[in-house]
Write a protein that holds these residues in place. Structure first.
Motif: not given
Length: 333
Positions: A195-199, A309-311, A302-303, A185-188
């Protein structure tokens, strides 16, 4: 011995010495059982999509031989309406002999568009079918080849859909790691990353604690610059190393392309990265500028994983000011 692609005298001498002393050239990476099932399913998904793409290209190649001009009728020869027509009428002769109302009915049902569109497509289809009778090769055995390829494409597409459902079922299952689910969820939350890219990225990275700083993650994705030196020679036309995770680099490339696009209203998906890309285009090749975007995205990934924390999308000037203020507070303290 090392994931980075470095070729110079110092590095070569060290590698030879290590192999000579320890007699061990194998390198293994421990895989968490929490991430292993997800990683296996994700890699199988990309394997099936690659196979499906191969058969779609094969279908397009066969159509250029037996049905020249067919690609001018449908913008995508593997769309639902196109495959439905080819499945029942795989040759120009079959199209010309088919009843008009049946073909129009197929076009309307499969495309879910109006009668006017179907009439225009049918008219173009008949025109190109008449041309194909003259300039196309009369290879009647190709009709069997085309229908066989279509069946394989449909089977692969069904398997891909089923695999995506299994991936979502695994992530939402109560036995799945809550931390991995949160990392997805954080990368998304980063604009341009679906979502698929984040997974995919999380499945390939695994535990972020294995990477001390963003540069390590850059090397893992294989987008770090290679080094080629020997004696006084220093190569100046070095490409990215393309080491590490191939699937992760593929997902990162797709995310970079998405970040520099705009939506239908002309609003950028990620204005900060789009501006950064346009600045890097000055005096550089587009692919070089795109790699710079991939580096930026890795810093974002990475951050958010480090800070949990969300972006937050910020203007670079505001971000710089916040950074200086935080450093000054720490210095005073």
């Amino acid at each position: 011995m090392d994931i980075r692609k470095v070729k110079n005298d110092k590095k070569d001498a060290l590698s030879i010495a290590q192999i000579g002393k320890f007699q061990n050239i194998k390198l293994s990476q421990s895989v968490s059982m929490d991430i292993f099932p997800l990683k296996s399913l994700v890699r199988e998904y990309y394997k099936l999509t690659d196979n499906c793409s191969t058969y779609k290209k094969k279908l397009s190649t066969d159509l250029r031989v037996i049905f020249p001009g067919y690609k001018n009728v449908f913008s995508n020869v593997t769309s639902n309406s196109s495959l439905a027509i080819l499945n029942d009428y795989p040759t120009p002769e079959a199209v010309l002999n088919a009843p008009k109302d049946i073909i129009i009915d197929i076009l309307i049902k499969k495309s879910k568009r109006g009668l006017t569109w179907a009439e225009n497509v049918y008219s173009n289809l008949i025109n190109y079918a008449n041309e194909a009778i003259i300039i196309g090769l009369p290879l009647y055995g190709f009709s069997v080849k085309i229908t066989s390829t279509i069946k394989i494409i449909k089977t692969l597409e069904d398997e891909i859909k089923n695999l995506l459902k299994q991936i979502e079922y695994l992530i939402n299952s109560p036995n799945f790691s809550e931390q991995i689910r949160k990392n997805i969820e954080l990368i998304n939350s980063i604009p341009g990353i679906g979502r698929l890219t984040a997974i995919t990225i999380i499945a390939e990275i695994g535990d972020i604690d294995g990477f001390v700083k963003p540069k390590h993650l850059v090397a893992f994705f294989g987008i770090d610059s290679s080094v080629n030196e020997s004696g006084k020679f220093k190569g100046n036309q070095n490409k990215i190393s393309k080491r590490g995770t191939r699937i992760g680099r593929r997902a990162l490339y797709a995310a970079a392309l998405a970040c520099i696009r705009t939506n239908r209203n002309g609003v950028p998906i990620n204005k900060v990265l789009l501006d950064y890309y346009q600045v890097n285009l000055n005096g550089k090749k587009p692919k070089v500028a795109l790699v710079a975007i991939m580096h930026k995205i890795i810093n974002y990934i990475f951050a958010v994983l480090r800070n949990q924390t969300p972006f937050e999308l910020r203007d670079p000037r505001i971000h710089k000011q916040m950074y200086l203020e935080n450093n000054s507070i720490d210095y005073v303290a």
